[in-house]
Design a protein around this motif. Structure first.
Motif, mmCIF file in Angstrom:
data_model
loop_
_atom_site.group_PDB
_atom_site.id
_atom_site.type_symbol
_atom_site.label_atom_id
_atom_site.label_comp_id
_atom_site.label_asym_id
_atom_site.label_seq_id
_atom_site.Cartn_x
_atom_site.Cartn_y
_atom_site.Cartn_z
ATOM 1 N N LEU A 42 0.798 -1.124 0.023
ATOM 2 C CA LEU A 42 -0.180 0.063 0.117
ATOM 3 C C LEU A 42 0.822 1.033 0.015
ATOM 4 O O LEU A 42 0.545 2.347 -0.611
ATOM 5 N N GLU A 43 1.859 1.399 0.858
ATOM 6 C CA GLU A 43 2.940 2.353 0.967
ATOM 7 C C GLU A 43 4.240 1.685 1.153
ATOM 8 O O GLU A 43 4.457 0.947 1.750
ATOM 9 N N GLY A 44 5.098 2.704 0.786
ATOM 10 C CA GLY A 44 6.595 2.419 1.053
ATOM 11 C C GLY A 44 7.144 1.208 0.310
ATOM 12 O O GLY A 44 6.623 1.036 -0.858
ATOM 13 N N GLU A 45 8.258 0.611 0.629
ATOM 14 C CA GLU A 45 8.918 -0.814 0.012
ATOM 15 C C GLU A 45 9.049 -1.589 0.861
ATOM 16 O O GLU A 45 9.679 -1.343 2.074
ATOM 17 N N ILE A 46 9.211 -2.669 0.528
ATOM 18 C CA ILE A 46 9.979 -4.157 1.229
ATOM 19 C C ILE A 46 10.654 -4.858 0.346
ATOM 20 O O ILE A 46 10.473 -4.955 -0.624
ATOM 21 N N HIS A 47 11.802 -5.169 0.774
ATOM 22 C CA HIS A 47 12.863 -5.878 0.157
ATOM 23 C C HIS A 47 12.533 -7.589 0.813
ATOM 24 O O HIS A 47 12.863 -7.516 2.109
ATOM 25 N N ILE A 48 12.252 -8.454 -0.018
ATOM 26 C CA ILE A 48 12.219 -9.925 0.341
ATOM 27 C C ILE A 48 13.285 -10.605 -0.235
ATOM 28 O O ILE A 48 13.240 -10.714 -1.188
#
Length: 87
Positions: A42-48
């Protein structure tokens, strides 16, 4: 993908539990979850990182993690908020 389409598609797949998760900038070491998860950023970022490869997800992106899949999570400078379906 937008939120309504995401929820509709996952309900059709049999997902019934939806949770909004908010994380501040930072990271989680390798861990697993006892449930399958599909999420919409929804917002921002994630590194998986999973299976030796890291991928970045931003608003509108979706990701899927199988139950018990080892992975790491790193959140962008502004953190991340995502809608996750679990089963």
């Amino acid at each position: 993908m937008d939120r309504d389409a995401f929820v509709s598609a996952l309900r059709a797949e049999g997902f019934t539990e939806f949770v909004v998760v908010t994380r501040d900038a930072g990271e989680l070491d390798t861990h697993t979850h006892p449930f399958e998860a599909k999420a919409l950023i929804l917002e921002g970022e994630i590194h998986i990182r999973t299976d030796g490869a890291e991928r970045v997800y931003r608003p509108g992106d979706t990701f899927h993690l199988a139950a018990n899949a080892p992975h790491t999570e790193r959140y962008g400078a502004q953190g991340v908020q995502y809608l996750v379906a679990r089963r």
